[in-house]
Design a protein around this motif. Structure first.
Motif, PDB file in Angstrom:
ATOM      1  N   CYS A  29       0.834  -1.202   0.000  1.00 41.63           N
ATOM      2  CA  CYS A  29       0.000   0.000   0.000  1.00 41.63           C
ATOM      3  C   CYS A  29       0.871   1.254   0.000  1.00 41.63           C
ATOM      4  O   CYS A  29       0.528   2.253  -0.630  1.00 41.63           O
ATOM      5  CB  CYS A  29      -0.931  -0.020   1.204  1.00 41.63           C
ATOM      6  SG  CYS A  29      -2.123   1.311   1.233  1.00 41.63           S
ATOM      7  N   GLY A  30       1.990   1.219   0.675  1.00 41.92           N
ATOM      8  CA  GLY A  30       2.893   2.351   0.705  1.00 41.92           C
ATOM      9  C   GLY A  30       3.548   2.616  -0.642  1.00 41.92           C
ATOM     10  O   GLY A  30       3.853   3.754  -0.978  1.00 41.92           O
ATOM     11  N   VAL A  31       3.743   1.589  -1.434  1.00 44.68           N
ATOM     12  CA  VAL A  31       4.394   1.738  -2.734  1.00 44.68           C
ATOM     13  C   VAL A  31       3.378   2.038  -3.846  1.00 44.68           C
ATOM     14  O   VAL A  31       3.559   2.960  -4.622  1.00 44.68           O
ATOM     15  CB  VAL A  31       5.202   0.463  -3.094  1.00 44.68           C
ATOM     16  CG1 VAL A  31       5.763   0.551  -4.485  1.00 44.68           C
ATOM     17  CG2 VAL A  31       6.304   0.251  -2.085  1.00 44.68           C
ATOM     18  N   PHE A  32       2.299   1.266  -3.899  1.00 45.59           N
ATOM     19  CA  PHE A  32       1.352   1.365  -5.003  1.00 45.59           C
ATOM     20  C   PHE A  32       0.090   2.139  -4.661  1.00 45.59           C
ATOM     21  O   PHE A  32      -0.757   2.349  -5.515  1.00 45.59           O
ATOM     22  CB  PHE A  32       0.956  -0.039  -5.477  1.00 45.59           C
ATOM     23  CG  PHE A  32       2.114  -0.820  -6.016  1.00 45.59           C
ATOM     24  CD1 PHE A  32       2.648  -0.533  -7.253  1.00 45.59           C
ATOM     25  CD2 PHE A  32       2.684  -1.834  -5.272  1.00 45.59           C
ATOM     26  CE1 PHE A  32       3.718  -1.243  -7.744  1.00 45.59           C
ATOM     27  CE2 PHE A  32       3.750  -2.558  -5.756  1.00 45.59           C
ATOM     28  CZ  PHE A  32       4.275  -2.258  -7.007  1.00 45.59           C
ATOM     29  N   GLU A  77      14.048   0.285   0.264  1.00 47.39           N
ATOM     30  CA  GLU A  77      14.117   1.702  -0.063  1.00 47.39           C
ATOM     31  C   GLU A  77      13.307   1.970  -1.324  1.00 47.39           C
ATOM     32  O   GLU A  77      13.030   1.071  -2.106  1.00 47.39           O
ATOM     33  CB  GLU A  77      15.561   2.168  -0.268  1.00 47.39           C
ATOM     34  CG  GLU A  77      16.245   1.548  -1.459  1.00 47.39           C
ATOM     35  CD  GLU A  77      17.663   2.034  -1.639  1.00 47.39           C
ATOM     36  OE1 GLU A  77      17.868   3.259  -1.702  1.00 47.39           O
ATOM     37  OE2 GLU A  77      18.559   1.183  -1.696  1.00 47.39           O
ATOM     38  N   ILE A  78      12.959   3.223  -1.508  1.00 54.13           N
ATOM     39  CA  ILE A  78      12.287   3.662  -2.721  1.00 54.13           C
ATOM     40  C   ILE A  78      13.193   4.684  -3.387  1.00 54.13           C
ATOM     41  O   ILE A  78      13.571   5.670  -2.766  1.00 54.13           O
ATOM     42  CB  ILE A  78      10.909   4.278  -2.414  1.00 54.13           C
ATOM     43  CG1 ILE A  78       9.996   3.241  -1.763  1.00 54.13           C
ATOM     44  CG2 ILE A  78      10.275   4.822  -3.694  1.00 54.13           C
ATOM     45  CD1 ILE A  78       8.667   3.798  -1.325  1.00 54.13           C
ATOM     46  N   ARG A  79      13.539   4.440  -4.628  1.00 58.04           N
ATOM     47  CA  ARG A  79      14.409   5.355  -5.366  1.00 58.04           C
ATOM     48  C   ARG A  79      13.588   6.077  -6.427  1.00 58.04           C
ATOM     49  O   ARG A  79      12.806   5.478  -7.139  1.00 58.04           O
ATOM     50  CB  ARG A  79      15.523   4.598  -6.073  1.00 58.04           C
ATOM     51  CG  ARG A  79      16.493   3.962  -5.143  1.00 58.04           C
ATOM     52  CD  ARG A  79      17.596   3.305  -5.937  1.00 58.04           C
ATOM     53  NE  ARG A  79      18.432   2.533  -5.035  1.00 58.04           N
ATOM     54  CZ  ARG A  79      19.281   1.620  -5.436  1.00 58.04           C
ATOM     55  NH1 ARG A  79      19.417   1.369  -6.716  1.00 58.04           N
ATOM     56  NH2 ARG A  79      20.015   0.966  -4.567  1.00 58.04           N
ATOM     57  N   PHE A  80      13.790   7.360  -6.508  1.00 56.45           N
ATOM     58  CA  PHE A  80      13.159   8.158  -7.542  1.00 56.45           C
ATOM     59  C   PHE A  80      14.210   8.498  -8.583  1.00 56.45           C
ATOM     60  O   PHE A  80      15.296   8.967  -8.254  1.00 56.45           O
ATOM     61  CB  PHE A  80      12.565   9.449  -6.955  1.00 56.45           C
ATOM     62  CG  PHE A  80      11.397   9.182  -6.050  1.00 56.45           C
ATOM     63  CD1 PHE A  80      10.150   8.940  -6.580  1.00 56.45           C
ATOM     64  CD2 PHE A  80      11.558   9.165  -4.676  1.00 56.45           C
ATOM     65  CE1 PHE A  80       9.077   8.689  -5.752  1.00 56.45           C
ATOM     66  CE2 PHE A  80      10.501   8.917  -3.842  1.00 56.45           C
ATOM     67  CZ  PHE A  80       9.246   8.677  -4.383  1.00 56.45           C
ATOM     68  N   VAL A  81      13.886   8.270  -9.819  1.00 56.95           N
ATOM     69  CA  VAL A  81      14.802   8.571 -10.908  1.00 56.95           C
ATOM     70  C   VAL A  81      14.567  10.009 -11.344  1.00 56.95           C
ATOM     71  O   VAL A  81      13.453  10.415 -11.624  1.00 56.95           O
ATOM     72  CB  VAL A  81      14.584   7.616 -12.099  1.00 56.95           C
ATOM     73  CG1 VAL A  81      15.507   7.951 -13.236  1.00 56.95           C
ATOM     74  CG2 VAL A  81      14.764   6.185 -11.647  1.00 56.95           C
TER      75      VAL A  81
END
Length: 90
Positions: A29-32, A77-81
C-alpha cells in the motif's frame, strides 16, 4: 477492513519464471497506493524477468506452520529517478 488489519498476506507469483513472493499488504500500500489486489497485477514488475504481464496476486490467510515458515519480501528503499527535460528556445 484493510488486508493488513485482517492478518492477510499478499502472495505475488510470476507465471513466466515461476517464482513466488510473500509481501506485507501495508508495504504494498505504501508503494502502489490503496489499490485492490486485482489492480496490483498490472502495476507490479517481476524483479527476475522484468515482465508485468505474467504477474498474479492474491490475498491469503496463513495459519499454523505456514505462517511460521513464510519469508517476506520487505521494502528496503524507494528510489526516484531524476529526469532532465530540455526544450528549445523560440
Amino acid at each position: 477492513m484493510h488486508a493488513h488489519n485482517a492478518g492477510q498476506v499478499a502472495l505475488v507469483t510470476c507465471r513466466y519464471c515461476n517464482i513466488k513472493r510473500y509481501f506485507k499488504p501495508a508495504e504494498l500500500c505504501g508503494v502502489f497506493g490503496n489499490v485492490s489486489i486485482e489492480a496490483l497485477r498490472g502495476k507490479m514488475t517481476c524483479q527476475k524477468c522484468r515482465r508485468k504481464e505474467h504477474i498474479d496476486a492474491e490475498l491469503l490467510h496463513l495459519v499454523g506452520q505456514e505462517a511460521v515458515n513464510v519469508r517476506y519480501r520487505r521494502l528496503a528503499e524507494i528510489r526516484f529517478v531524476r529526469r532532465v527535460i530540455w526544450r528549445d528556445e523560440i
